[in-house]
Design an enzyme around this catalytic site. Structure first.
Site, PDB file in Angstrom:
ATOM      1  N   ASP A  78     -10.104   3.614  -3.405  1.00  0.00           N
ATOM      2  CA  ASP A  78     -10.842   2.422  -2.962  1.00  0.00           C
ATOM      3  C   ASP A  78     -12.238   2.331  -3.576  1.00  0.00           C
ATOM      4  O   ASP A  78     -12.937   3.320  -3.751  1.00  0.00           O
ATOM      5  CB  ASP A  78     -10.967   2.430  -1.437  1.00  0.00           C
ATOM      6  CG  ASP A  78      -9.638   2.125  -0.771  1.00  0.00           C
ATOM      7  OD1 ASP A  78      -8.623   2.041  -1.493  1.00  0.00           O
ATOM      8  OD2 ASP A  78      -9.617   1.972   0.455  1.00  0.00           O
ATOM      9  N   ASP A 101       0.817  -1.209   0.000  1.00  0.00           N
ATOM     10  CA  ASP A 101       0.000   0.000   0.000  1.00  0.00           C
ATOM     11  C   ASP A 101       0.859   1.271   0.000  1.00  0.00           C
ATOM     12  O   ASP A 101       2.087   1.204  -0.049  1.00  0.00           O
ATOM     13  CB  ASP A 101      -0.918  -0.057   1.248  1.00  0.00           C
ATOM     14  CG  ASP A 101      -2.274   0.565   1.011  1.00  0.00           C
ATOM     15  OD1 ASP A 101      -2.410   1.369   0.087  1.00  0.00           O
ATOM     16  OD2 ASP A 101      -3.212   0.256   1.790  1.00  0.00           O
ATOM     17  N   ASN A 157       0.514   7.850  -9.098  1.00  0.00           N
ATOM     18  CA  ASN A 157       1.724   8.131  -9.892  1.00  0.00           C
ATOM     19  C   ASN A 157       1.710   7.377 -11.221  1.00  0.00           C
ATOM     20  O   ASN A 157       2.756   6.998 -11.727  1.00  0.00           O
ATOM     21  CB  ASN A 157       2.973   7.760  -9.083  1.00  0.00           C
ATOM     22  CG  ASN A 157       3.095   8.594  -7.824  1.00  0.00           C
ATOM     23  OD1 ASN A 157       3.518   9.739  -7.868  1.00  0.00           O
ATOM     24  ND2 ASN A 157       2.676   8.027  -6.693  1.00  0.00           N
ATOM     25  N   GLU A 188      -0.949   1.891  -5.020  1.00  0.00           N
ATOM     26  CA  GLU A 188      -0.772   3.328  -4.763  1.00  0.00           C
ATOM     27  C   GLU A 188      -1.868   4.152  -5.435  1.00  0.00           C
ATOM     28  O   GLU A 188      -1.704   5.341  -5.683  1.00  0.00           O
ATOM     29  CB  GLU A 188       0.660   3.797  -5.033  1.00  0.00           C
ATOM     30  CG  GLU A 188       1.184   3.643  -6.414  1.00  0.00           C
ATOM     31  CD  GLU A 188       0.575   4.624  -7.380  1.00  0.00           C
ATOM     32  OE1 GLU A 188      -0.343   4.187  -8.114  1.00  0.00           O
ATOM     33  OE2 GLU A 188       0.995   5.788  -7.413  1.00  0.00           O
ATOM     34  N   TRP A 189      -2.978   3.469  -5.720  1.00  0.00           N
ATOM     35  CA  TRP A 189      -4.250   4.108  -6.114  1.00  0.00           C
ATOM     36  C   TRP A 189      -4.185   4.873  -7.439  1.00  0.00           C
ATOM     37  O   TRP A 189      -5.015   5.750  -7.715  1.00  0.00           O
ATOM     38  CB  TRP A 189      -4.751   5.040  -4.992  1.00  0.00           C
ATOM     39  CG  TRP A 189      -4.531   4.501  -3.616  1.00  0.00           C
ATOM     40  CD1 TRP A 189      -4.924   3.276  -3.162  1.00  0.00           C
ATOM     41  CD2 TRP A 189      -3.852   5.126  -2.524  1.00  0.00           C
ATOM     42  NE1 TRP A 189      -4.542   3.107  -1.866  1.00  0.00           N
ATOM     43  CE2 TRP A 189      -3.886   4.221  -1.440  1.00  0.00           C
ATOM     44  CE3 TRP A 189      -3.224   6.366  -2.352  1.00  0.00           C
ATOM     45  CZ2 TRP A 189      -3.306   4.505  -0.207  1.00  0.00           C
ATOM     46  CZ3 TRP A 189      -2.647   6.658  -1.115  1.00  0.00           C
ATOM     47  CH2 TRP A 189      -2.690   5.733  -0.071  1.00  0.00           C
ATOM     48  N   GLY A 190      -3.157   4.578  -8.241  1.00  0.00           N
ATOM     49  CA  GLY A 190      -3.052   5.247  -9.541  1.00  0.00           C
ATOM     50  C   GLY A 190      -2.466   6.643  -9.461  1.00  0.00           C
ATOM     51  O   GLY A 190      -2.347   7.335 -10.473  1.00  0.00           O
TER      52      GLY A 190
HETATM   53  C1  GLA Z   1      -5.969   1.347   1.489  1.00  0.00           C
HETATM   54  C2  GLA Z   1      -6.154   0.358   0.351  1.00  0.00           C
HETATM   55  C3  GLA Z   1      -7.265  -0.624   0.681  1.00  0.00           C
HETATM   56  C4  GLA Z   1      -6.928  -1.348   1.978  1.00  0.00           C
HETATM   57  C5  GLA Z   1      -6.684  -0.348   3.105  1.00  0.00           C
HETATM   58  C6  GLA Z   1      -6.150  -1.002   4.360  1.00  0.00           C
HETATM   59  O1  GLA Z   1      -7.094   2.168   1.614  1.00  0.00           O
HETATM   60  O2  GLA Z   1      -6.412   1.027  -0.851  1.00  0.00           O
HETATM   61  O3  GLA Z   1      -7.451  -1.553  -0.368  1.00  0.00           O
HETATM   62  O4  GLA Z   1      -5.784  -2.139   1.787  1.00  0.00           O
HETATM   63  O5  GLA Z   1      -5.755   0.660   2.715  1.00  0.00           O
HETATM   64  O6  GLA Z   1      -5.916  -0.089   5.389  1.00  0.00           O
END
Ligand code: GLA
Length: 402
Positions: free
Chosen positions: A205, A150, A187, A183-185
């Site tokens: 998320d 993460d 970068n 890293e949620w996109g």
């Molecule tokens: C981030 C991630 C989620 C999950 C949580 C855990 O938000 O994007 O998928 O892993 O952390 O804390």
């Protein structure tokens, strides 16, 4: 001299072997289960064992799901003060992680864990920053097969470098471990992560909303359609061994049956990792039937590994085409509106030209047989126009073969 030379040759050979092992993983999108969407940090040995048992007994394993991944919350709040090692929370996991991995392996499944590139995980447990090689060695010693990594508490560090370091640490630890970047996109990992990991999150998320956004103030969760909307511009970056990851599934977590079917169909069309996030010990028949539909899963697991392209987007009706092996195609007609819609599609007037796969679908020169993958029923061929009513938030998914 000869001894030194052979030592270096051996070192080179083992590095090459490890990197081959790493590169040979996830040739199709990984399939499994992750604890986060339903349980957050309320996880335990008992839960994992129960999930492992039900993956086998429900037919999920038979349908291809193999990784059981524990997300955030599996550790104690501090590392071991003497060794610096991470410690599995003894209350939640009284027999430790190696024993749990052994249990999961005894069911013919694989075991995964979560950590974070920052100093702490998103839920405040010890992060990996500065401990990359030590943590990788620990995971390898526990026989871990998958690591989700993460991006919380990273305080301005360089994402490309941070993920490359963990990737090297895993390769050096010597056990083939699927490396999932999360890293949620932020970068644009699709531009640089293919040599580093096997999948990378493309968005923030997910939530169990069909569309829209759940705003929590400092962070947001996105609905299924919202995520779908951000995927078709990055389809060229995914392929065997390196996948765009639009986040774990919310199938069975409160969506309607049609919405579950649509969410699952689109994840299959997008060649997304299929990581279930529901409590499978309690899932109803319809959720189970959706998650284990082998004909739809085959679209996801197709060896070409090419994501669907958005062919048409008109008045809340979208049409997505996915090139498959053996000159086959999958098509998904998706009704995003709140009303049922009539679909009239004359194959004879359409040409699908995919510049990415260099494939063309032209029903005037080739006749394709049609199969409805949800009804599991043949539907004639492309000589006749398709007429269908698609319910609100529902899909029609067809396979086209010669
Ligand atoms: C981030 C991630 C989620 C999950 C949580 C855990 O938000 O994007 O998928 O892993 O952390 O804390």
């Amino acid at each position: 001299m000869m001894k030194i030379l052979s030592f270096f040759l051996l070192l080179l050979l083992s590095c090459k072997l490890y990197s081959q092992k790493f590169n040979g993983l996830a040739l199709t999108p990984p399939m499994g289960w992750n604890s986060w969407n339903t349980f957050q940090t309320n996880i335990s040995e008992e839960l994992v064992k129960g999930i492992a048992d039900v993956i086998v007994s429900s037919g999920m394993k038979g349908a291809g799901y193999s990784y059981i991944v524990l997300d955030d919350g599996w550790m104690t709040m501090e590392r071991d003060p003497k060794t610096g090692d991470l410690i599995a929370d003894p209350k939640k996991f009284p027999h430790g992680m190696k024993a749990l991995a052994d249990y999961v392996h005894s069911k013919g499944l694989k075991f995964g864990l979560y950590n974070c590139a920052g100093t702490k995980t998103c839920a405040g447990y010890p992060g990996t920053r500065g401990y990359e090689y030590q943590d990788a060695r620990l995971y390898a010693s526990w026989d871990v097969d998958y690591l989700k990594f993460d991006w919380c508490n990273t305080e301005g560090i360089n994402a490309k470098e941070a993920y490359a370091t963990m990737s090297k640490a895993l390769k050096t630890a010597g056990r083939p471990i699927v490396f999932s970047l999360c890293e949620w996109g932020t970068n644009q990992p699709w531009r640089w992560a293919a040599p580093v990991g096997h999948l990378w999150r493309t968005t923030g998320d997910i939530s169990n909303l069909f569309d829209g956004v759940l705003d929590h103030g400092t962070w947001q969760q996105q609905g299924i359609m919202r995520i779908v909307d951000s995927q078709d511009t990055i389809r060229q970056y995914a392929g065997p061994g390196h996948w765009n990851d639009p986040d774990m599934l919310e199938v069975g977590n409160g969506l309607t049956v049609a919405e579950n079917r649509t969410h699952f169909s689109m994840w299959c069309m997008l060649a997304a990792p299929l990581i279930a996030g529901n409590d499978m010990r309690k899932m109803d028949e319809s959720t189970k039937n959706i998650l284990t539909n082998k004909e739809v899963i085959a679209v996801n697991q197709d060896a070409l590994g090419i994501e669907a392209l958005k062919y048409r987007d008109n008045d809340s009706l979208q049409i997505w085409f996915k090139p498959l092996s053996n000159d086959e195609w999958a098509v998904c007609f998706l009704n995003r509106s709140s009303k049922a819609k009539q679909m009239d599609f004359n194959w004879q007037n359409e040409t699908v030209n995919d510049t990415l796969s260099k494939r063309e679908l032209n029903a005037r020169t080739t006749t394709y047989k049609l199969r409805d993958l949800w009804l599991k029923k043949d539907l004639g061929d492309t000589k006749k126009p398709l007429k269908a009513t698609i319910a609100s938030h529902d899909v029609l998914v067809l396979k086209l073969s010669k």
